[in-house]
Design an enzyme around this catalytic site. Structure first.
Site, PDB file in Angstrom:
ATOM      1  CB  ALA A  12       0.677 -53.384  12.106  1.00 41.52           C
ATOM      2  N   GLY A  13      -0.907 -56.145  11.011  1.00 43.31           N
ATOM      3  CA  GLY A  13      -1.088 -57.560  11.354  1.00 43.31           C
ATOM      4  C   GLY A  13      -0.516 -58.504  10.309  1.00 43.31           C
ATOM      5  NE  ARG A  17      -8.641 -65.939  11.240  1.00 42.09           N
ATOM      6  CZ  ARG A  17      -9.770 -65.235  11.362  1.00 42.09           C
ATOM      7  NH1 ARG A  17     -10.926 -65.793  11.048  1.00 42.09           N
ATOM      8  NH2 ARG A  17      -9.752 -63.988  11.787  1.00 42.09           N
ATOM      9  CE  LYS A  24      -5.352 -60.148   7.288  1.00 40.50           C
ATOM     10  NZ  LYS A  24      -6.609 -60.252   8.054  1.00 40.50           N
ATOM     11  CG  ASN A 390      18.038 -62.185 -30.174  1.00 38.26           C
ATOM     12  OD1 ASN A 390      17.994 -63.420 -30.319  1.00 38.26           O
ATOM     13  ND2 ASN A 390      17.448 -61.575 -29.176  1.00 38.26           N
TER      14      ASN A 390
END
Ligand code: UD1
Ligand code: MG
Length: 463
Positions: A12-13, A17, A24, A390
């Site tokens: 959940a974090g 940093r 993250k 094309n």
């Protein structure tokens, strides 16, 4: 292991940093997101209905990244600590019983085998729980493992709360646990945010269970690197490097030759058959599968593709989302953008671009061509400089070339167009009308010869 295993992944974090707008666990190492790695490891221990990811920051994106695994999700709206994250899952987890294994979403190097050992240990010593520990030269930032005279783990003391004496302890808590679920939930309500950070610490469970007369133990791993969590991008790069090294080593031990392995990049999900040779600086990415006896030249990039046995990818060639048949040869300097199927023994040479193209067995396009939305029959030869037109500025159209067709150099095929089997197209033709089988089509200005014209011009200039 008869007792069912439930795996809870804390993710959940935000990971401040990382200095990123992205959560993250959505960053990538070894070719997939951190959370995908951890869920894949969990899948080695438990069925998807017993795996749960605690999501908070960018919950939706994290869910999407691993939804295909079929695992469940628990929402932690506010991040009030590791203990709080686990408590958020109480409703679903308590009812499931068995063992409760807790890992972090940002620790992707952890092996399923280590978790199996952790579970076996919990069972064999009848502990309420066992946590993974490691001896670290510098355990700064980690919870320290405080053992009693008998060697049992009495408490985990977080860095901020540790005494000078405790700070000297080198055995660190890796944050990975196996609990007996019933005992865990019986006492989990006793976790209080009574620490300087005001957080619910999961680590408090060690003291709580001890106090209640249940034994907690630690299992030390030899190599702390396996349990390392990623905090910043330097560590992300380090973990990425380790994944690549593990992968290369596994492949080499399984019979793949890798030249200058320190320069080669292979994603973790790639499969490669025996006696295949990978040249320096090659990159093999995504869900690529490569057969036996293939050669991948220096600096080639193969992504999300399937190569049969004995395929040669010559240097500086890019192959993406394509299928290559047995003994086909591609490159050097070719680009297969996506959706291509090159069949057995076909050749694609330098500066040839394919997109959504099918080349039948033994067909050749050896030099300088663009073949898009094109179907080419077996044994046809596409001359140098051939272009399939094309795109009309609004729509894409298909070019269909039969078997054993000879397309002369520098031909322009204006799609939609069909060329019958065995037909010949004269070099330099602009082909706008269908060509029947076995016909010769010429679509170019007739050549004019003016004898002595050049000599006369030179003579004129001299005067
Ligand atoms: C934790 C341990 C510490 C251990 C270390 C190992 C506690 C109190 N401390 O500390 O003993 O040495 O891990 O790395 O448990 N998370 C949530 N929700 C939250 C808080 C965290 O999902 O409310 C997740 C984070 O995304 C992360 C993991 O839990 O993946 C660990 O959280 P983190 O804040 O890094 O714990 P540490 O302080 O490192
Ligand atoms: Mg941490």
């Amino acid at each position: 292991m008869d007792t069912p295993v439930n795996v809870l992944i804390l993710a959940a974090g935000l990971g401040t940093r990382m200095r990123s707008r992205k959560a993250k666990v959505l960053h990538r190492a070894g070719g997939r997101t951190l959370i995908e790695h951890v869920v894949a490891t969990a899948r080695e221990l438990a069925p998807p209905e017993r795996i749960f990811v605690v999501v908070g920051h960018q919950a939706e994106q994290v869910r999407q990244a691993v939804a295909a695994s079929g695992c469940g999700f628990i929402e932690q709206k506010e991040q009030k600590g590791t203990g709080h994250a686990v408590l958020c899952g109480r409703d679903v987890l308590e009812a499931l019983g068995g063992h409760l294994v807790i890992v972090y979403g940002d620790g992707p190097l952890l092996r399923a085998e280590t978790l199996r050992r952790l579970i076996r240990r919990t069972e064999s010593i009848q502990a309420a729980g066992v946590l993974l520990t490691a001896h670290m030269e510098n355990p700064t930032g980690y919870g320290r493992v405080v053992r009693d005279a008998q060697g049992h783990v009495g408490a985990i003391v977080e860095q901020k709360a540790a005494s000078t004496e405790q700070l000297a302890i080198r055995e660190a808590n890796m944050g990975i646990y196996c609990f007996q679920s019933d005992l865990f939930w019986k006492y989990a309500g006793e976790i209080r945010p009574d620490n300087p950070a005001g957080e619910y610490y999961l680590t408090d469970m060690v003291e709580i269970l001890n106090r209640a007369g249940h034994r907690m133990d630690g299992m030390m791993i030899d190599d702390a690197r396996e349990a390392l969590g990623i905090n910043d991008r330097v560590e992300l790069a380090e973990v990425d490097r380790q994944f690549r090294e593990r992968k290369l080593r596994d492949l080499m031990l399984a019979g793949v030759t890798v030249e200058k392995p320190e320069t080669v990049l292979i994603d973790v999900e790639v499969c490669i058959g025996m006696d295949t040779v990978i040249g320096p600086f090659a990159q093999i990415l995504g869900k690529t599968r490569i057969g036996e006896n293939c050669t991948l030249g220096a600096c080639s990039i193969v992504q999300d593709s399937e190569l049969d046995d004995e395929v040669t990818i010559a240097p500086f060639t890019f192959v993406n989302a394509s299928r290559i048949g047995r003994a086909a040869q591609i490159g050097p300097f070719s680009r297969l953008r996506f959706g291509n199927h090159v069949e057995q023994g076909a050749h694609i040479g330098n500066f040839v671009e394919l997109k959504n193209a099918h080349l039948g067995a033994g067909a050749k396009a050896n030099h300088l061509a663009y073949l898009g939305d094109t179907d080419i029959g077996a044994g046809s030869n596409i001359g140098a400089g051939t272009i399939t037109c094309n795109y009309d500025g609004t729509y894409k159209h298909k070019t269909s070339i039969g078997e054993k067709v000879f397309v002369g150099s520098n031909s322009t095929l204006v799609a939609p167009i069909e060329i019958g089997d065995g037909a010949y197209l004269g070099a330099g033709s602009v082909i706008t009308e269908p060509v029947p089988a076995d016909a010769l089509a010429l679509g170019r200005a007739h050549q004019v010869i003016k004898p002595e014209w050049a000599a006369k011009r030179r003579a004129r200039k001299r005067n």
